[in-house]
Design a protein around this motif. Structure first.
Motif, PDB file in Angstrom:
ATOM      1  N   ALA A 159       0.797  -1.233   0.000  1.00 22.64           N
ATOM      2  CA  ALA A 159       0.000   0.000   0.000  1.00 22.64           C
ATOM      3  C   ALA A 159       0.828   1.282   0.000  1.00 22.64           C
ATOM      4  O   ALA A 159       0.374   2.304  -0.516  1.00 22.64           O
ATOM      5  CB  ALA A 159      -0.936   0.003   1.214  1.00 22.64           C
ATOM      6  N   VAL A 160       2.027   1.260   0.567  1.00 24.63           N
ATOM      7  CA  VAL A 160       2.695   2.525   0.860  1.00 24.63           C
ATOM      8  C   VAL A 160       3.173   3.260  -0.384  1.00 24.63           C
ATOM      9  O   VAL A 160       3.098   4.496  -0.452  1.00 24.63           O
ATOM     10  CB  VAL A 160       3.874   2.291   1.844  1.00 24.63           C
ATOM     11  N   PHE A 161       3.643   2.536  -1.397  1.00 23.88           N
ATOM     12  CA  PHE A 161       4.210   3.224  -2.566  1.00 23.88           C
ATOM     13  C   PHE A 161       3.126   3.932  -3.371  1.00 23.88           C
ATOM     14  O   PHE A 161       3.321   5.063  -3.834  1.00 23.88           O
ATOM     15  CB  PHE A 161       4.976   2.220  -3.437  1.00 23.88           C
ATOM     16  N   VAL A 162       1.983   3.290  -3.514  1.00 22.43           N
ATOM     17  CA  VAL A 162       0.864   3.944  -4.195  1.00 22.43           C
ATOM     18  C   VAL A 162       0.420   5.163  -3.399  1.00 22.43           C
ATOM     19  O   VAL A 162       0.128   6.228  -3.976  1.00 22.43           O
ATOM     20  CB  VAL A 162      -0.298   2.962  -4.373  1.00 22.43           C
ATOM     21  N   THR A 163       0.392   5.047  -2.077  1.00 23.29           N
ATOM     22  CA  THR A 163      -0.009   6.172  -1.236  1.00 23.29           C
ATOM     23  C   THR A 163       0.931   7.353  -1.412  1.00 23.29           C
ATOM     24  O   THR A 163       0.482   8.503  -1.541  1.00 23.29           O
ATOM     25  CB  THR A 163      -0.031   5.740   0.241  1.00 23.29           C
ATOM     26  N   ILE A 164       2.225   7.080  -1.428  1.00 23.03           N
ATOM     27  CA  ILE A 164       3.201   8.160  -1.587  1.00 23.03           C
ATOM     28  C   ILE A 164       2.976   8.890  -2.899  1.00 23.03           C
ATOM     29  O   ILE A 164       2.911  10.135  -2.945  1.00 23.03           O
ATOM     30  CB  ILE A 164       4.633   7.597  -1.520  1.00 23.03           C
ATOM     31  N   MET A 165       2.834   8.150  -3.983  1.00 24.33           N
ATOM     32  CA  MET A 165       2.716   8.787  -5.293  1.00 24.33           C
ATOM     33  C   MET A 165       1.399   9.546  -5.451  1.00 24.33           C
ATOM     34  O   MET A 165       1.361  10.645  -6.005  1.00 24.33           O
ATOM     35  CB  MET A 165       2.872   7.730  -6.390  1.00 24.33           C
ATOM     36  N   VAL A 166       0.312   8.974  -4.926  1.00 21.69           N
ATOM     37  CA  VAL A 166      -0.991   9.647  -5.033  1.00 21.69           C
ATOM     38  C   VAL A 166      -1.007  10.920  -4.198  1.00 21.69           C
ATOM     39  O   VAL A 166      -1.452  11.986  -4.659  1.00 21.69           O
ATOM     40  CB  VAL A 166      -2.120   8.690  -4.605  1.00 21.69           C
ATOM     41  N   VAL A 167      -0.533  10.837  -2.944  1.00 22.38           N
ATOM     42  CA  VAL A 167      -0.556  12.011  -2.071  1.00 22.38           C
ATOM     43  C   VAL A 167       0.387  13.086  -2.593  1.00 22.38           C
ATOM     44  O   VAL A 167       0.056  14.282  -2.576  1.00 22.38           O
ATOM     45  CB  VAL A 167      -0.190  11.602  -0.631  1.00 22.38           C
ATOM     46  N   TYR A 168       1.557  12.686  -3.076  1.00 22.57           N
ATOM     47  CA  TYR A 168       2.489  13.678  -3.624  1.00 22.57           C
ATOM     48  C   TYR A 168       1.886  14.387  -4.840  1.00 22.57           C
ATOM     49  O   TYR A 168       2.012  15.609  -4.988  1.00 22.57           O
ATOM     50  CB  TYR A 168       3.807  13.009  -4.020  1.00 22.57           C
ATOM     51  N   ALA A 169       1.211  13.636  -5.700  1.00 24.11           N
ATOM     52  CA  ALA A 169       0.550  14.258  -6.853  1.00 24.11           C
ATOM     53  C   ALA A 169      -0.506  15.264  -6.391  1.00 24.11           C
ATOM     54  O   ALA A 169      -0.670  16.336  -6.998  1.00 24.11           O
ATOM     55  CB  ALA A 169      -0.081  13.187  -7.736  1.00 24.11           C
ATOM     56  N   GLY A 170      -1.214  14.937  -5.301  1.00 23.56           N
ATOM     57  CA  GLY A 170      -2.184  15.885  -4.763  1.00 23.56           C
ATOM     58  C   GLY A 170      -1.515  17.135  -4.218  1.00 23.56           C
ATOM     59  O   GLY A 170      -2.020  18.254  -4.416  1.00 23.56           O
ATOM     60  N   PHE A 171      -0.389  16.969  -3.533  1.00 22.02           N
ATOM     61  CA  PHE A 171       0.344  18.128  -3.017  1.00 22.02           C
ATOM     62  C   PHE A 171       0.816  19.030  -4.161  1.00 22.02           C
ATOM     63  O   PHE A 171       0.716  20.258  -4.090  1.00 22.02           O
ATOM     64  CB  PHE A 171       1.553  17.672  -2.197  1.00 22.02           C
ATOM     65  N   ARG A 172       1.333  18.417  -5.219  1.00 21.62           N
ATOM     66  CA  ARG A 172       1.838  19.200  -6.351  1.00 21.62           C
ATOM     67  C   ARG A 172       0.704  19.845  -7.146  1.00 21.62           C
ATOM     68  O   ARG A 172       0.927  20.807  -7.880  1.00 21.62           O
ATOM     69  CB  ARG A 172       2.652  18.299  -7.283  1.00 21.62           C
ATOM     70  N   GLY A 173      -0.507  19.316  -7.004  1.00 24.93           N
ATOM     71  CA  GLY A 173      -1.632  19.859  -7.748  1.00 24.93           C
ATOM     72  C   GLY A 173      -2.285  21.069  -7.104  1.00 24.93           C
ATOM     73  O   GLY A 173      -3.238  21.628  -7.663  1.00 24.93           O
ATOM     74  N   ILE A 174      -1.782  21.504  -5.952  1.00 24.20           N
ATOM     75  CA  ILE A 174      -2.336  22.686  -5.297  1.00 24.20           C
ATOM     76  C   ILE A 174      -2.077  23.918  -6.155  1.00 24.20           C
ATOM     77  O   ILE A 174      -0.990  24.077  -6.739  1.00 24.20           O
ATOM     78  CB  ILE A 174      -1.708  22.858  -3.900  1.00 24.20           C
TER      79      ILE A 174
END
Length: 278
Positions: A159-174
């Motif tokens: 679970a962790v690698f998908v979580t990192i990439m999804v959350v990081y994409a959300g952070f960069r999308g601000i």
């Protein structure tokens, strides 16, 4: 003598909802009701087909069992106390793996957002690690963590690698304009992260929760297949080895119930967040 002047400010009339709005509410309730009915019918059709096809020997009942045979098996396992134990083992491991994956994922994603240099260094390793078949790590986690904790390692690894990439994409999308505005008012990088980026990424975090809870459950089951002496994954593997398909199907049905409960919990959280931030 002056008489007191009454408050002459007219009270704002309470307007009744328009007919169009009431019609929209009626159509929305009807649509949700139709969805629920369709879901129940689909489940009923599936259960009927599962019951009828093996009894007509279109499917081999030794390989598929059928729903009416699961209930006696469920009662027997429950009365012996083993089913409740296996369910709690799997559920607790899933919640622990889910929590660790979310915490690690958010912290690492925040670190990657904080340092663009770190992101450029780590990004290819994240992609490669996420693409690797995680089942290959089961014997490694078994040797490193032992049979009791290997399932947690598998849940986090999946679970962790998908979580990192999804959350990081959300952070960069601000919206960058919001970040620039915060900097204009003198906000530090930490304040931008906590006051702008994290609140603005709530929909992304909810999406990560949806994926993570299912992936954590998959990781736990895979770990229990290989290294556990309890849990629904162990029950499925043990039942298949002794060719007791009723036990296997009962454990799978219990997994379906657990997944449904987790889905409803996430749905409630998403609805509450939508009311709060919508």
């Amino acid at each position: 003598m002056n008489t007191p002047v009454a408050n002459t400010v007219p009270l704002r009339a309470v307007r009744a909802p328009s007919e169009k709005y009431l019609d929209y509410l009626r159509r929305d309730r009807a649509r949700r009701r139709h969805v629920r009915v369709a879901q129940v019918l689909l489940l009923a059709v599936f259960l009927c087909a599962w019951e009828i096809l093996p009894r007509m020997h279109i499917l081999n009942p030794l390989l598929t069992s059928y729903p009416s045979a699961l209930w006696p098996t469920f009662i027997e396992l429950w009365n012996h106390g083993s089913l409740g134990k296996h369910i709690m083992t799997t559920l607790s491991a899933t919640l622990v793996g889910f929590t660790l994956s979310m915490l690690i994922g958010i912290v690492v994603a925040a670190a990657l957002w904080w340092s663009d240099f770190l992101y450029k260094v780590i990004d290819p390793f994240l992609v490669v690690a996420n693409a690797m078949p995680k089942i290959a790590f089961v014997p490694i986690f078994y040797l490193w963590l032992g049979s009791d904790y290997a399932v947690y390692g598998m849940a986090v690894a999946i679970a962790v690698f998908v979580t990192i990439m999804v959350v990081y994409a959300g952070f960069r999308g601000i919206d960058l304009n919001k970040v620039k505005l915060a900097h204009t008012f003198g906000a530090s990088r930490w304040q931008v992260l906590t006051k702008v980026v994290l609140p603005g990424s709530v929909p992304t975090l909810i999406a990560a929760v949806k994926m993570n809870i299912g992936l954590a459950l998959v990781g736990v089951i895979v770990g229990e297949f290989q290294s556990a002496d309890s849990g629904l994954g162990f029950l499925i593997m043990n039942g298949s080895q002794v060719f007791k398909l009723n036990i296997v199907m009962t454990a799978i049905a219990a997994l379906a119930v657990i997944s449904s409960v987790m889905y409803l919990a996430v749905y409630r959280i998403e609805a509450a967040v939508a009311r709060r931030y919508g």
